[in-house]
Design a protein around this motif. Structure first.
Motif, PDB file in Angstrom:
ATOM      1  N   GLY A 208       3.050  -2.578  -6.013  1.00  0.00           N
ATOM      2  CA  GLY A 208       3.570  -1.014  -5.665  1.00  0.00           C
ATOM      3  C   GLY A 208       3.727  -1.073  -4.241  1.00  0.00           C
TER       4      GLY A 208
ATOM      5  N   SER B 299       3.541   5.303  -1.946  1.00  0.00           N
ATOM      6  CA  SER B 299       3.388   5.924  -3.370  1.00  0.00           C
ATOM      7  C   SER B 299       2.628   7.190  -2.995  1.00  0.00           C
TER       8      SER B 299
ATOM      9  N   PRO C  60       4.153  11.694  -3.275  1.00  0.00           N
ATOM     10  CA  PRO C  60       5.239  10.954  -2.657  1.00  0.00           C
ATOM     11  C   PRO C  60       6.483  11.513  -2.290  1.00  0.00           C
TER      12      PRO C  60
ATOM     13  N   LYS D  84       7.756   4.146  -6.788  1.00  0.00           N
ATOM     14  CA  LYS D  84       6.571   3.127  -6.969  1.00  0.00           C
ATOM     15  C   LYS D  84       5.668   4.037  -7.737  1.00  0.00           C
ATOM     16  N   GLN D  85       5.457   5.357  -7.171  1.00  0.00           N
ATOM     17  CA  GLN D  85       4.412   6.330  -7.978  1.00  0.00           C
ATOM     18  C   GLN D  85       4.664   6.316  -9.369  1.00  0.00           C
TER      19      GLN D  85
ATOM     20  N   HIS E 262      -1.074  -2.127  -4.127  1.00  0.00           N
ATOM     21  CA  HIS E 262      -0.378  -1.277  -3.052  1.00  0.00           C
ATOM     22  C   HIS E 262      -0.410  -1.990  -1.782  1.00  0.00           C
TER      23      HIS E 262
END
Length: 323
Positions: free
Chosen positions: A104, A108, A125, A133-134, A156
């Motif tokens: 990730g 995010s 985000p 990505k979130q 992340h």
């Protein structure tokens, strides 16, 4: 385990594949085949290299089938950027592999509301990359929590640094002229008051988190983990460290964002805004306590290694090697 790594020759994979090989795993290293890893390592000789163009395989709907043809026990996905791509892979791997580890981004989180940020904080985000990505994280963690779902974990990274590519510099962009200015001890124009933060991480430390997540599925499945250095740096702190590499005191000239854009140009100023506007600081207490993560590099040490590489390879800007 037999581990399939998607995006194996990128920033993270260049370190992760050798780590996994040395740990005794069978590794299938998949990439588009357009270049080698960022740094040589004899462990690559013991990895199986395969070609997979993620964009093309996603368009054809064959990504999961190509992965499963190698009979992996676990999959590391370092090149997934849209929920549709993630969903396609999950649906194909469900019931077939023991763990999917996804890369990730700390973006995010978006704008923070408390510092240091923790993985489970409410997220806000913005921008296509952070929002995507979130959404992928939400999809994967929901999948992992569902009955019969594919076990997933999300890592992340912060601003990935290391030899072989241009690292995010003290003003939040990748303009090599910034390093030349610092190396000469000249005045550096910075946007705002130099208090914005950036959280770097060496690519090998990101690889460390992935390796630990694979080794400890009982602690990693259904969870997200930050992969950053122990401490973030402000613009001022980063600049002071960088000037010292060449034996200088920092010379900073704070300006408005409008003035900075006029001097740096739209592209570099836009990149700076993306990094400095977020001004993120991430906690690593969760990967430390649950996985045993211990960063091998500080933020400035990771950047220093990247700049030393740049000095040795970027002849255009005649950058002297940092001490």
């Amino acid at each position: 385990m037999r581990i399939y790594v998607l995006g194996a020759t990128g920033h993270i994979g260049s370190y992760l594949v050798p780590r996994l090989v040395r740990a005794g795993h069978e590794v299938v290293a998949a990439s588009r085949g357009t270049r080698e890893a960022y740094h040589p390592d004899p462990a690559w000789d013991d990895a199986r290299r395969v070609v997979l163009d993620r964009d093309a395989s996603d368009a054809e709907g064959t990504t999961a089938a190509q992965v499963l043809a190698e009979r992996p026990d676990a999959v590391v996905d370092l090149v997934c950027f849209t929920p549709d791509s993630a969903r396609q892979l999950v649906e194909g791997l469900r019931g077939e592999v023991g763990l999917l580890a996804h890369c990730g981004s700390i973006w995010s989180h978006g704008l923070s509301t408390s510092l240091p940020m923790e993985e489970d904080d409410p997220k806000h985000p913005f921008g296509e990359y952070g929002v995507g990505k979130q959404a992928i994280e939400d999809l994967l963690l929901a999948e992992s929590a569902s009955s019969g779902g594919l076990p997933c974990t999300v890592v992340h990274p912060g601003h990935i640094s290391g030899p072989g590519w241009r690292v995010i510099n003290p003003v939040g962009n990748v303009d090599p002229r910034v390093w030349a200015t610092i190396a000469r001890g000249e005045e550096l124009t910075v946007p705002g008051d130099a208090s914005a933060t950036m959280h770097h991480v060496h690519a090998d430390d990101v690889a460390q988190v992935f390796e630990l997540a694979l080794q400890r599925p009982e602690a990693s499945v259904g969870e997200a983990f930050h992969a950053v250095s122990a401490r973030a740096l402000t613009v001022r702190g980063f600049a002071e460290a960088a000037y010292a590499w060449w034996g200088h005191e920092a010379r900073l000239r704070p300006v408005t964002w409008e003035q900075f854009r006029a001097e740096a140009g739209d592209e570099h100023a836009g990149t700076s805004w993306e990094h400095l506007h977020r001004s993120q600081v991430c906690s690593i207490s969760k990967p430390q306590s649950r996985l045993g993560y211990e960063p091998g590099w500080t933020s400035d040490a990771a950047a220093h290694e990247a700049v030393a590489w740049l000095a040795a390879h970027d002849e255009e800007h005649d950058l002297p090697a940092p001490a």
